[in-house]
Design a protein around this motif. Sequence first.
Motif: not given
Length: 467
Positions: A109-121, A123-130, A164-169
Amino acid sequence: MTKLIATCVLTLTLAPALAAADWTQFRGPAGTGVADDQKPPIKFGLKENLAWKVAVPPGASSPIVVGDKIVLTAFENNKLFTICYSCADGKELWRKESKAKKIESFHPTEGSPAASTPVSDGKTVVSYFGSCGLVCYDLDGNEQWKFELPTAVTNNEFGTGTSPVVVDGTVVLARDLSKDSAVYAIDLATGSQKWKAERKQKTAYSSPVVWDDGGTKVLIVPGMASLTGYDLQSGKELWIVNKMSSVACTTPVVFKDTLVYSGWAPGGSDFKLPTFDEILKQAGDDKLGYLTKDGAAKTPFGNFFDNNDPNKDGKITREEWAENMKVLEGGENRAVALKRGGKGEIAWSYTKNLPYVPSPVVYRDRMYLLKDGPLMTCLDAKTGKPVYEAERVKAGARYYASPVAANGHIYIASLEGTLAVIAAGEDAPDVVYSVKLPEPVRATPALAHNTLYVRSDKFLYAFTEKK
């Protein structure tokens, strides 16, 4: 408003020239939670300023906004998805599955395997799943690369929380687990590893930020009882601040030339947990000498029994309880501000009324802390001196979503489904508007294109001022 009218209004709003107004990562621009160039509605609800709403699969990740697209992650029918929707009308544009050999253990009830927010530059989108690692798509949903990782194992099997975060490629992922914790730097163009920094810290749920400390880009990673700065280019550890919260849920915030961070966990000096004997007595298990699941259900601890029963034998012994308490009592609850200079030197600290999960928002020189209750505290971000402390806010009770701010107001969203708008810059948390959705909200809202995007447990909402 009909869907046709809503489409026309948002289409005019979402011109390509507004790309700078996107919300491309957890908590938006630089992870601050602030979009002061935006004008989302102050009044909204199911019958007011609702552009559209669409059903979405379960998940706890926040939506990101990239141009005319919204992206989030989801977990449905034991499958992990990255899903893209149209900003204009909420129509689903594409859905891609990330296959995992094993889904990570998580709190039901408190967690999820899809809890991580994607990140984009942009042009692209990066998702993270534990459960499986990182995956990169272009904005049309075409897979660009994968960076596979073993299934995450977190303390007490709560599940993953970091984004995740995206910085300088470079894609940066801070992955603190029950063992093999590390920070990964991945080339955004190729998916190859640039560097990896191993960490001694165990499970954390925070997301990192990047701080320009006198010309050096420093990656700031919260962890168990610590806050660490790494050189962004090499992964070299530059400094570490100890005596922080034992459980790291919140994300640091860069404020002008200062970095602020607030951490809290039960078991700290300001919140003593019950003793094992007290819990046994509440449960009626004192004669047994161990805690049963049925007994735990009679206590506030009941919903977390399975996560604290490591060998799954249906009982929690005094030794198991002590081991868990050792972790929680090993930190110090406080908010801190760090000076520039590359040493992790503390400018000020504050130790009262700190939030557990919601990250602070620093808005117009003030730092706002939202604690369950809900109680709001406002500090002068430069000095740490209180403007007001633990003022009650009439809006829900429990919070996982972090506050966000725009156009002179702070937006909060509760696990009870209450959304509230608070006037910023005042001497008390003045709620100027509130509304209750039919379902809980645990994901942090997004502010982009003069629209408030809210993901609840069942729907994705777009609220925008009617013209």
